[in-house]
Design a protein around this motif. Structure first.
Motif, mmCIF file in Angstrom:
data_model
loop_
_atom_site.group_PDB
_atom_site.id
_atom_site.type_symbol
_atom_site.label_atom_id
_atom_site.label_comp_id
_atom_site.label_asym_id
_atom_site.label_seq_id
_atom_site.Cartn_x
_atom_site.Cartn_y
_atom_site.Cartn_z
ATOM 1 N N LEU A 130 -6.113 -1.897 0.505
ATOM 2 C CA LEU A 130 -5.140 -0.953 -0.191
ATOM 3 C C LEU A 130 -5.796 0.484 -0.141
ATOM 4 C CD1 LEU A 130 -5.784 -3.181 -3.383
ATOM 5 C CD2 LEU A 130 -3.832 -2.989 -2.142
ATOM 6 N N THR A 144 -10.068 1.026 -2.801
ATOM 7 C CA THR A 144 -9.576 2.387 -3.521
ATOM 8 C C THR A 144 -9.935 3.270 -3.757
ATOM 9 O OG1 THR A 144 -9.690 1.478 -5.874
ATOM 10 C CG2 THR A 144 -7.807 1.228 -4.289
ATOM 11 N N ALA A 187 -6.739 3.922 -0.533
ATOM 12 C CA ALA A 187 -7.664 5.283 -1.234
ATOM 13 C C ALA A 187 -6.823 5.800 -2.365
ATOM 14 C CB ALA A 187 -7.859 6.000 -0.070
ATOM 15 N N ILE A 188 -7.229 5.416 -3.542
ATOM 16 C CA ILE A 188 -6.784 6.306 -4.829
ATOM 17 C C ILE A 188 -7.654 6.573 -5.426
ATOM 18 C CG2 ILE A 188 -5.325 6.228 -6.620
ATOM 19 C CD1 ILE A 188 -3.733 4.116 -4.923
ATOM 20 N N GLY A 191 1.058 -1.290 0.384
ATOM 21 C CA GLY A 191 0.057 0.303 -0.239
ATOM 22 C C GLY A 191 0.901 1.012 0.014
#
Length: 303
Positions: free
Chosen positions: A123, A158, A125-126, A93
């Protein structure tokens, strides 16, 4: 009962098979004391060597991996073997967070036990990232092959947008063009040309794998020179790609697409995978690795 062959067999059962002395004694029909004496003799005669390994700092191993394999990034964790795969999620990550991904970036996801474990563990945050499988699916029930499910979960974690590939990774040659002509599949596979980061597993040679772990075709099983694979692109220990009859009909990101990607992270553990990880790096199919200390030491021994 005292022959070297017997000593060797008892030692393999105990040290490699992890059988207790009591269980070995029951299997061979002798006393536990006899098994204990045989193990002592195996050590005395050099059949068994017990080695206390020096502890290597993860930071030093990380630096050595990058230098010896020519990687862009690496991360090495130290964790109990029982929970090692989920422990890879945090450094993975962090690596993704440092990659500068943003809305509209493309994150490709492969398959395998390690990939499944890190995706399930979480994972970063995107928001708005496009998440796509790196390969078509496989007609297998084992959870580590469910690549579209990994994409769904990764997109959920994400805050990204999932793009699925509802096609087999290895269709017949006659049906491949039909799958790729489907507008939905075409939109997803077109993302492979602009992968910003990928998370992939590194596979063992199929001869060293259990059938349920690899689900290989007879053609794949026949690749005796393969050191391993990344999404079924096979390579030898020197990193040379190995052609096989399915290479031209696979639905998967190509070696060229993986090599063009800014970051391809191989997640893998196991000293038996060291040669495969070295080969994957030499082939240019991964540019980063996330692993544990024991695997890292084995990789460096082979590199």
């Amino acid at each position: 009962m005292n022959s070297r062959a017997t000593l060797h067999a008892v030692a393999k059962l105990h040290y490699e098979g992890e059988m207790s002395q009591v269980d070995i004694a029951k299997r061979l029909g002798v006393s536990t004391a006899t098994i204990s004496r045989l193990l002592q003799r195996a050590r005395a005669e050099g059949i068994v060597r017990i080695e206390i390994r020096d502890l290597a700092a993860p930071d030093a191993l990380t630096s050595d991996l990058i230098g010896k394999l020519g990687l862009k990034r690496a991360a090495v964790v130290e964790a109990p073997s029982a929970g090692i795969l989920p422990a890879l999620a945090d450094p993975l990550g962090a690596m993704l967070a440092q990659a500068g991904l943003h809305a509209g970036s493309v994150l490709a996801i492969g398959w395998g036990r390690a990939v499944r474990a890190v995706v399930e563990a979480g994972l970063p945050a995107i928001p708005g990232v496009f998440v796509v499988p790196a390969t078509g699916g496989m007609q297998q029930h084992q959870p580590h092959f469910q690549v579209n499910e990994f994409v769904r979960l990764a997109a959920e974690q994400t805050g990204g947008v999932p793009h699925f590939v509802h096609a087999p990774y290895l269709p017949s040659l006659s049906s491949r063009d039909a799958f790729l002509a489907d507008p939905v599949i075409a939109d997803s596979t077109a993302l492979w040309d602009r992968i910003d980061a990928a998370v992939v597993g590194v596979g063992l040679p199929h001869g060293a794998n259990t059938p349920d772990a690899s689900a290989a075709t007879p053609s794949e099983q026949a690749l005796v020179d393969a050191a391993g694979d990344v999404i079924r692109h096979y390579f030898d220990a020197a990193g040379r790609l190995i052609d096989w009859e399915g290479e031209d009909r696979m639905i998967a990101a190509s070696p060229e697409q993986l090599r063009r990607a800014p970051l391809v992270i191989g997640v893998a553990v196991g000293e038996n995978k060291a040669e495969a990880i070295v080969g994957a790096a030499r082939a240019g199919l991964i540019s980063a690795v996330v692993t544990d200390t024991r695997t890292a030491e084995a990789i460096l021994d082979r590199a």
